[in-house]
Design a protein around this motif. Structure first.
Motif, PDB file in Angstrom:
ATOM      1  N   UNK A 152       2.785  29.079   4.685  1.00 49.50           N
ATOM      2  CA  UNK A 152       1.979  30.022   3.920  1.00 49.50           C
ATOM      3  C   UNK A 152       1.152  30.957   4.808  1.00 49.50           C
ATOM      4  N   UNK A 153       1.194  30.747   6.102  1.00 49.43           N
ATOM      5  CA  UNK A 153       0.444  31.625   6.999  1.00 49.43           C
ATOM      6  C   UNK A 153       0.922  33.063   6.838  1.00 49.43           C
ATOM      7  N   UNK A 154      -0.030  33.981   6.776  1.00 51.01           N
ATOM      8  CA  UNK A 154       0.361  35.370   6.639  1.00 51.01           C
ATOM      9  C   UNK A 154      -0.554  36.238   7.482  1.00 51.01           C
ATOM     10  N   UNK A 155      -0.317  37.497   7.410  1.00 52.79           N
ATOM     11  CA  UNK A 155      -1.086  38.448   8.206  1.00 52.79           C
ATOM     12  C   UNK A 155      -0.159  39.465   8.835  1.00 52.79           C
ATOM     13  N   UNK A 156      -0.716  40.519   9.338  1.00 49.18           N
ATOM     14  CA  UNK A 156       0.099  41.581   9.926  1.00 49.18           C
ATOM     15  C   UNK A 156       0.688  41.167  11.267  1.00 49.18           C
ATOM     16  N   UNK A 157       0.018  40.275  11.968  1.00 51.42           N
ATOM     17  CA  UNK A 157       0.482  39.880  13.291  1.00 51.42           C
ATOM     18  C   UNK A 157       1.457  38.706  13.208  1.00 51.42           C
ATOM     19  N   UNK A 158       2.267  38.578  14.230  1.00 49.22           N
ATOM     20  CA  UNK A 158       3.220  37.473  14.312  1.00 49.22           C
ATOM     21  C   UNK A 158       2.483  36.139  14.384  1.00 49.22           C
ATOM     22  N   UNK A 159       3.077  35.121  13.777  1.00 50.48           N
ATOM     23  CA  UNK A 159       2.527  33.767  13.850  1.00 50.48           C
ATOM     24  C   UNK A 159       3.321  32.910  14.834  1.00 50.48           C
ATOM     25  N   UNK A 160       4.174  33.541  15.623  1.00 47.36           N
ATOM     26  CA  UNK A 160       5.009  32.805  16.571  1.00 47.36           C
ATOM     27  C   UNK A 160       4.141  31.970  17.518  1.00 47.36           C
ATOM     28  N   UNK A 161       4.407  30.667  17.530  1.00 46.09           N
ATOM     29  CA  UNK A 161       3.662  29.764  18.397  1.00 46.09           C
ATOM     30  C   UNK A 161       2.450  29.133  17.753  1.00 46.09           C
ATOM     31  N   UNK A 162       2.192  29.430  16.486  1.00 37.94           N
ATOM     32  CA  UNK A 162       1.012  28.861  15.822  1.00 37.94           C
ATOM     33  C   UNK A 162       1.143  27.347  15.679  1.00 37.94           C
ATOM     34  N   UNK A 163       0.003  26.677  15.771  1.00 35.07           N
ATOM     35  CA  UNK A 163      -0.085  25.221  15.629  1.00 35.07           C
ATOM     36  C   UNK A 163      -0.991  24.893  14.448  1.00 35.07           C
ATOM     37  N   UNK A 164      -0.490  24.058  13.540  1.00 33.80           N
ATOM     38  CA  UNK A 164      -1.289  23.566  12.415  1.00 33.80           C
ATOM     39  C   UNK A 164      -1.390  22.053  12.564  1.00 33.80           C
ATOM     40  N   UNK A 165      -2.615  21.545  12.639  1.00 35.83           N
ATOM     41  CA  UNK A 165      -2.852  20.124  12.894  1.00 35.83           C
ATOM     42  C   UNK A 165      -3.865  19.583  11.895  1.00 35.83           C
ATOM     43  N   UNK A 166      -3.637  18.371  11.439  1.00 37.35           N
ATOM     44  CA  UNK A 166      -4.627  17.723  10.580  1.00 37.35           C
ATOM     45  C   UNK A 166      -4.830  16.285  11.017  1.00 37.35           C
TER      46      UNK A 166
END
Length: 259
Positions: A35-49
């Motif tokens: 569901x991550x969005x935005x104008x910039x690329x999310x390449x390499x994003x980390x989601x941790x819980x």
């Protein structure tokens, strides 16, 4: 609780994990990553819980992990081509296996198509999901659940699951382990993106049953006879040799190896 500052101090990647989303509790890191969005690329994003309340595994299984003891996270990739995702999953699994073997001094193996086992018990599970906009690939989300410091497992997991702490009788820094894993995955991703032939060979050497005669189950039905498990090819399909020396290939959705 996971120490985000300590993790970022350990992190030595160029791009992987530099966009970091941490939550004390989250239903699913994969769902959030998609569901991550935005104008910039999310390449390499980390989601941790620290507490994943609705974790999912392969074949719609539930992934349960004790809060604050393990690593449950997702990585976002935006490759140029919509192909070879099984190989990407295995490349990530190989990276995790290499770090675990080094830091915990254990011997882990990859179970086709998305698990890491230690002493025949599940240490890590991986779920890869893709997102398309029409025919265009938007992102690939690789979710990982790695058992670190959990000691007790409930129900059937008591016999089927393990953790680094159970295997080594000591506590591990989740922050350091995660930072090391991301550095290795970043390296393995580059090889995957470059169609590196050695990556396939290294994955195959780590697969349980590689080079052995095994039984195969396709679409929940066991095939007649035995097959020599030849590992994966460069497209990420499983390849096997039957008794008539004919080579057959399967997608990961079709086949399971009974090694």
């Amino acid at each position: 609780m996971f120490d985000s500052e300590l993790f970022e101090n350990h992190l030595a990647t160029s791009w992987l994990g530099r966009s970091f989303y941490f939550f004390e509790e989250l239903p699913s890191t994969n769902s959030y990553a998609k569901q991550l969005n935005g104008e910039n690329s999310q390449h390499g994003a980390l989601v941790l819980t620290d507490d994943q309340t609705g974790g999912r595994g392969q074949y719609d299984r539930i992934w349960k992990a004790e809060p604050g003891k393990n690593l449950t996270f997702s990585l976002v990739f935006e490759p140029q081509k919509a192909e070879r995702f099984t190989l990407l999953t295995l490349a990530c699994a190989l990276a995790v296996s290499e770090i675990v073997n080094a830091c915990a001094e254990v011997d882990t193996k990859l179970k086709w198509p998305n698990d890491i086992l230690c002493n025949n018990k599940k240490l890590c599970g991986i779920l890869t999901e893709t997102q398309f906009s029409g025919n265009k690939l938007e992102r690939v989300v690789v979710g990982l659940g790695l058992n670190i410091n959990q000691v007790e497992f409930q129900g059937e997991l008591a016999e089927k699951a393990t953790s680094l702490r159970k295997e080594c009788s000591k506590e591990f820094s989740r922050e350091k382990v995660l930072a090391d894993i991301l550095q290795k995955i970043e390296y393995r991703y580059r090889l995957w993106n470059q169609f590196d032939a050695d990556l396939v060979k290294q994955i195959n050497r780590a697969l349980i049953g590689f080079g052995e005669w095994t039984r195969l189950e396709v679409n929940d039905e066991q095939l007649d006879g035995e097959f020599k498990f030849l590992g994966v090819n460069e497209s990420g399909s499983l390849i096997a040799l039957n008794k008539d020396y004919d080579i057959r290939s399967f997608s990961h959705e079709q086949v399971r190896v009974q090694a």
